[in-house]
Design a protein around this motif. Structure first.
Motif, PDB file in Angstrom:
ATOM      1  N   ALA A 100       0.705  -1.110   0.106  1.00 26.22           N
ATOM      2  CA  ALA A 100       0.005  -0.072  -0.108  1.00 26.22           C
ATOM      3  C   ALA A 100       0.828   1.189  -0.167  1.00 26.22           C
ATOM      4  O   ALA A 100       2.019   1.174   0.533  1.00 26.22           O
ATOM      5  CB  ALA A 100      -0.958  -0.151   1.061  1.00 26.22           C
ATOM      6  N   GLY A 102       0.011   3.835   1.556  1.00 27.79           N
ATOM      7  CA  GLY A 102       0.148   4.494   2.771  1.00 27.79           C
ATOM      8  C   GLY A 102      -0.465   5.809   3.269  1.00 27.79           C
ATOM      9  O   GLY A 102      -1.636   6.213   2.243  1.00 27.79           O
ATOM     10  N   GLU A 103      -0.367   6.530   4.005  1.00 27.20           N
ATOM     11  CA  GLU A 103      -1.152   7.777   4.358  1.00 27.20           C
ATOM     12  C   GLU A 103      -0.110   9.185   4.540  1.00 27.20           C
ATOM     13  O   GLU A 103       1.162   9.001   5.055  1.00 27.20           O
ATOM     14  CB  GLU A 103      -1.827   7.756   5.666  1.00 27.20           C
ATOM     15  N   PRO A 119      -5.290  11.964   8.961  1.00 26.45           N
ATOM     16  CA  PRO A 119      -4.517  11.440   7.871  1.00 26.45           C
ATOM     17  C   PRO A 119      -5.523  11.399   6.644  1.00 26.45           C
ATOM     18  O   PRO A 119      -6.471  11.410   6.554  1.00 26.45           O
ATOM     19  CB  PRO A 119      -4.772   9.876   8.453  1.00 26.45           C
ATOM     20  N   ALA A 121      -5.283   9.587   2.604  1.00 25.20           N
ATOM     21  CA  ALA A 121      -4.601   8.495   1.740  1.00 25.20           C
ATOM     22  C   ALA A 121      -3.817   9.148   0.831  1.00 25.20           C
ATOM     23  O   ALA A 121      -4.133  10.031   0.054  1.00 25.20           O
ATOM     24  CB  ALA A 121      -5.352   7.334   1.404  1.00 25.20           C
ATOM     25  N   VAL A 122      -2.637   8.449   0.443  1.00 19.47           N
ATOM     26  CA  VAL A 122      -1.992   8.994  -0.861  1.00 19.47           C
ATOM     27  C   VAL A 122      -2.603   8.495  -2.014  1.00 19.47           C
ATOM     28  O   VAL A 122      -3.460   7.452  -2.164  1.00 19.47           O
ATOM     29  CB  VAL A 122      -0.450   8.127  -0.859  1.00 19.47           C
ATOM     30  N   ASN A 123      -3.004   9.430  -2.740  1.00 21.57           N
ATOM     31  CA  ASN A 123      -3.646   9.402  -4.244  1.00 21.57           C
ATOM     32  C   ASN A 123      -5.328   9.799  -3.704  1.00 21.57           C
ATOM     33  O   ASN A 123      -5.943   9.363  -4.724  1.00 21.57           O
ATOM     34  CB  ASN A 123      -3.570   8.101  -4.883  1.00 21.57           C
ATOM     35  N   ALA A 124      -5.452  10.299  -2.625  1.00 20.79           N
ATOM     36  CA  ALA A 124      -6.831  10.567  -2.108  1.00 20.79           C
ATOM     37  C   ALA A 124      -7.643  11.749  -3.312  1.00 20.79           C
ATOM     38  O   ALA A 124      -6.548  12.511  -3.572  1.00 20.79           O
ATOM     39  CB  ALA A 124      -6.897  10.800  -0.707  1.00 20.79           C
ATOM     40  N   ALA A 127     -10.776  14.169  -0.011  1.00 24.69           N
ATOM     41  CA  ALA A 127     -10.865  13.925   1.493  1.00 24.69           C
ATOM     42  C   ALA A 127     -11.030  15.011   2.137  1.00 24.69           C
ATOM     43  O   ALA A 127     -10.711  16.266   2.201  1.00 24.69           O
ATOM     44  CB  ALA A 127      -9.429  13.138   1.942  1.00 24.69           C
ATOM     45  N   TYR A 151       5.008  12.589   4.962  1.00 26.99           N
ATOM     46  CA  TYR A 151       4.833  11.222   4.716  1.00 26.99           C
ATOM     47  C   TYR A 151       6.258  10.696   4.818  1.00 26.99           C
ATOM     48  O   TYR A 151       7.465  11.211   4.702  1.00 26.99           O
ATOM     49  CB  TYR A 151       4.615  11.382   3.220  1.00 26.99           C
TER      50      TYR A 151
END
Length: 555
Positions: A100, A102-103, A119, A121-124, A127, A151
């Motif tokens: 994954a 990650g965040e 937090p 998420a990466v690629n969110a 959010a 990060y």
């Protein structure tokens, strides 16, 4: 809006009055006596990165917030896309080689004070980080906001930053309307245009640029008629030489409850005139939004003109968003779009000769000529291509959270570059195609128009009172499908899906819902909300030539 072509009889004096810097359109020479010259102003293609980049973006959920919003949590939106294009604000990120992504730990600061942290998420995408407005005091000017993201991968900490602004305004004077933007979707939120109270609701504007002199100004009952037809907005076309009539038209709009899109096309570069007009109109409960540049890219207005006026309007009002329309396919797009909250496109492709100008007797190429639709092919895809280009440029500039897109469908013809008027069904195709590609408002040039177009546009507007609960819903998931020139938008909320299908062919076509996972079963329970030449038979949408249908599937 739209230009109905600068005709050969138009004098140089008139061109100067309109602010045209030389006889060009979209920076191109177009007269037979002129030679082709590259117009310049093309949107730069981002360089490609050999390593992944993080393009951190942030924006408030609502613009503007008001003291009335303190009883509930406010929020910031965070985008954290991974890209290999060197877009605005993108920085290299060291990602794990396996597993994954990650965040990020994102912190939102205002004046050195932390408002939100959490937090992401990466690629969110979009959010939300909640915060309380109670920690801030409302002010007329926006707060500067810094968003930072921490990060860690391979034991190595990395930090990314982005900047935005937060508008938290004092309560408006009694009687003044407020139009908020829900930046989760780009939708407008407004109370009823009557000014007699009511809750904020999403508004999907549908209407026309509407003749003022000799039309609205001399027949107030037209306002009632437009409202009764089901339209939600009127965009009166200036000039407004008769201020008494203007006041009467606006007051009638308040009485019947239809929104106003106020146009300053001829005056927007005159700060004194803008100040006078904004102060005259800003307290109307019917006011939905301002409109400044009308094809400023076509007339090569000063590149900072829209931004200068944008800042002035916000200093005078701040409670209503600003809009403009661009006509060119690719001419100083970021410079003109910087000065707006809502960017519109007016791709008029019906009835044109895309290769040879019937007005100027010259060819049309990327470097020369004016055929009434810049860099077009004369097909419906000109509209979806323009919308997609605008959306991509928004992302490159880092504006995907802050600027919305609307469309200006062609409602005229049999004149100048356009050898015929669109049919009502073609009008709906133009509109729905743009909606499927991101448009959140439909304001056509121009009224009065044909009875066929008026009826079709009214049907579309009435259907959008239902469909907007999907299209403008921040909790909707969206999917887009194209098959044999049938363009389909799919918005799902809970167990229901809005299917909005439009046929770009001048022949019948079919779209099988079973090609989209889960839709065939949902089609067992269906309700049609828009019929412009389409029917649902089982799980197959049958579309007439240039037909369009809207269906809500599921329970």
């Amino acid at each position: 809006m739209a230009r109905l072509a600068i005709t050969a009889a138009l004098s140089l004096a008139t061109l100067l009055i309109q602010g045209v810097t030389g006889q060009t359109w979209c920076g191109k020479n177009y007269m037979a006596s002129q030679s082709p010259v590259a117009p310049g102003g093309q949107f730069p293609v981002p360089a490609v990165s050999t390593q992944p980049l993080l393009a951190l973006r942030c924006a408030p959920v609502i613009k503007p917030y008001l003291p009335e919003d303190t009883s509930t949590l406010a929020g910031f939106l965070i985008d954290a896309p991974i890209t290999f294009s060197q877009v605005q604000g993108a920085s290299p990120i060291d990602l794990p080689t396996h597993g994954a992504l990650g965040e990020l730990v994102v912190t939102v600061n205002v004046n050195g004070r932390t408002l939100a942290k959490g937090p992401v998420a990466v690629n969110a995408s979009k959010a939300e980080l909640p915060f309380s407005l109670k920690n801030l005091k409302p002010q007329a000017t926006p707060f500067d906001v810094e968003c930072s993201a921490a990060y860690t991968t391979h034991g190595k900490p990395q930090t990314f930053t982005a900047k935005t602004t937060l508008s938290y305004l004092p309560s408006p004077p009694d009687g003044r309307s407020v139009t908020k933007m829900d930046l989760r979707t780009g939708a407008l939120l407004a109370k009823p245009a009557t000014g007699k109270g009511g809750a904020y609701e999403t508004v999907f504007p549908v209407g026309f640029y509407t003749n003022f002199g000799g039309y609205l100004a001399s027949n107030l009952s037209l306002v009632d008629e437009i409202k009764e037809q089901g339209f939600t907005v009127i965009h009166p076309i200036p000039t407004f030489d008769n201020l008494t009539a203007l006041v009467q038209v606006i007051e009638r709009m308040e009485q019947v409850g239809i929104y106003l899109m106020y146009d300053m096309r001829w005056t927007y570069m005159n700060s004194s005139a803008v100040t006078e007009e904004v102060n005259r109109v800003k307290n109307s409960p019917a006011l939905l939004l301002w409109y400044t540049g009308d094809e400023p890219d076509g007339t090569s207005d000063p590149l900072d003109a829209t931004s200068t006026t944008y800042d002035l309007i916000y200093s005078l009002d701040g409670y209503h968003p600003v809009s403009l329309v661009l006509n060119c396919e690719n001419y100083f797009w970021p410079e003109y779009t910087a000065g707006t909250d809502i960017v519109m496109q007016d791709t008029y492709m019906v009835g044109i000769n895309a290769e040879f100008s019937t007005v100027w007797n010259t060819s049309c190429t990327p470097d020369y000529g004016d055929c009434g639709c810049d860099n077009c092919k004369g097909e419906f895809e000109d509209i979806s291509t323009r919308m997609d280009e605008f959306a991509q440029r928004r992302f490159v500039e880092g504006w995907e959270l802050s600027k919305a897109m609307w469309t200006v469908p062609q409602g005229f013809g049999a004149d100048s570059y356009w050898n015929r008027e669109p049919t009502g069904k073609e009008f709906v195709v133009q509109s729905v195609l743009a909606i499927n590609h991101g448009a959140l408002g439909v304001v056509s040039w121009n009224a009065p128009t044909t009875a066929d177009i008026t009826t079709s546009a009214a049907d579309l507007s009435k259907s959008l009172t239902v469909m907007k609960d999907f299209i403008l819903n921040p909790h909707a998931t969206f999917a887009h499908v194209e098959s044999a020139r049938v363009d389909v938008g799919l918005w799902s909320v809970g167990g229901r899906t809005l299917v909005l299908a439009t046929n770009l062919n001048y022949a019948t076509a079919r779209f099988d819902l079973s090609h989209v996972h889960g839709l065939a079963l949902k089609a067992l329970v269906a309700r049609q909300v828009l019929d412009s030449g389409a029917k649902l038979h089982g799980h197959v949408v049958e579309l007439e030539s240039v037909g369009t249908g809207g269906f809500i599937l599921g329970i």
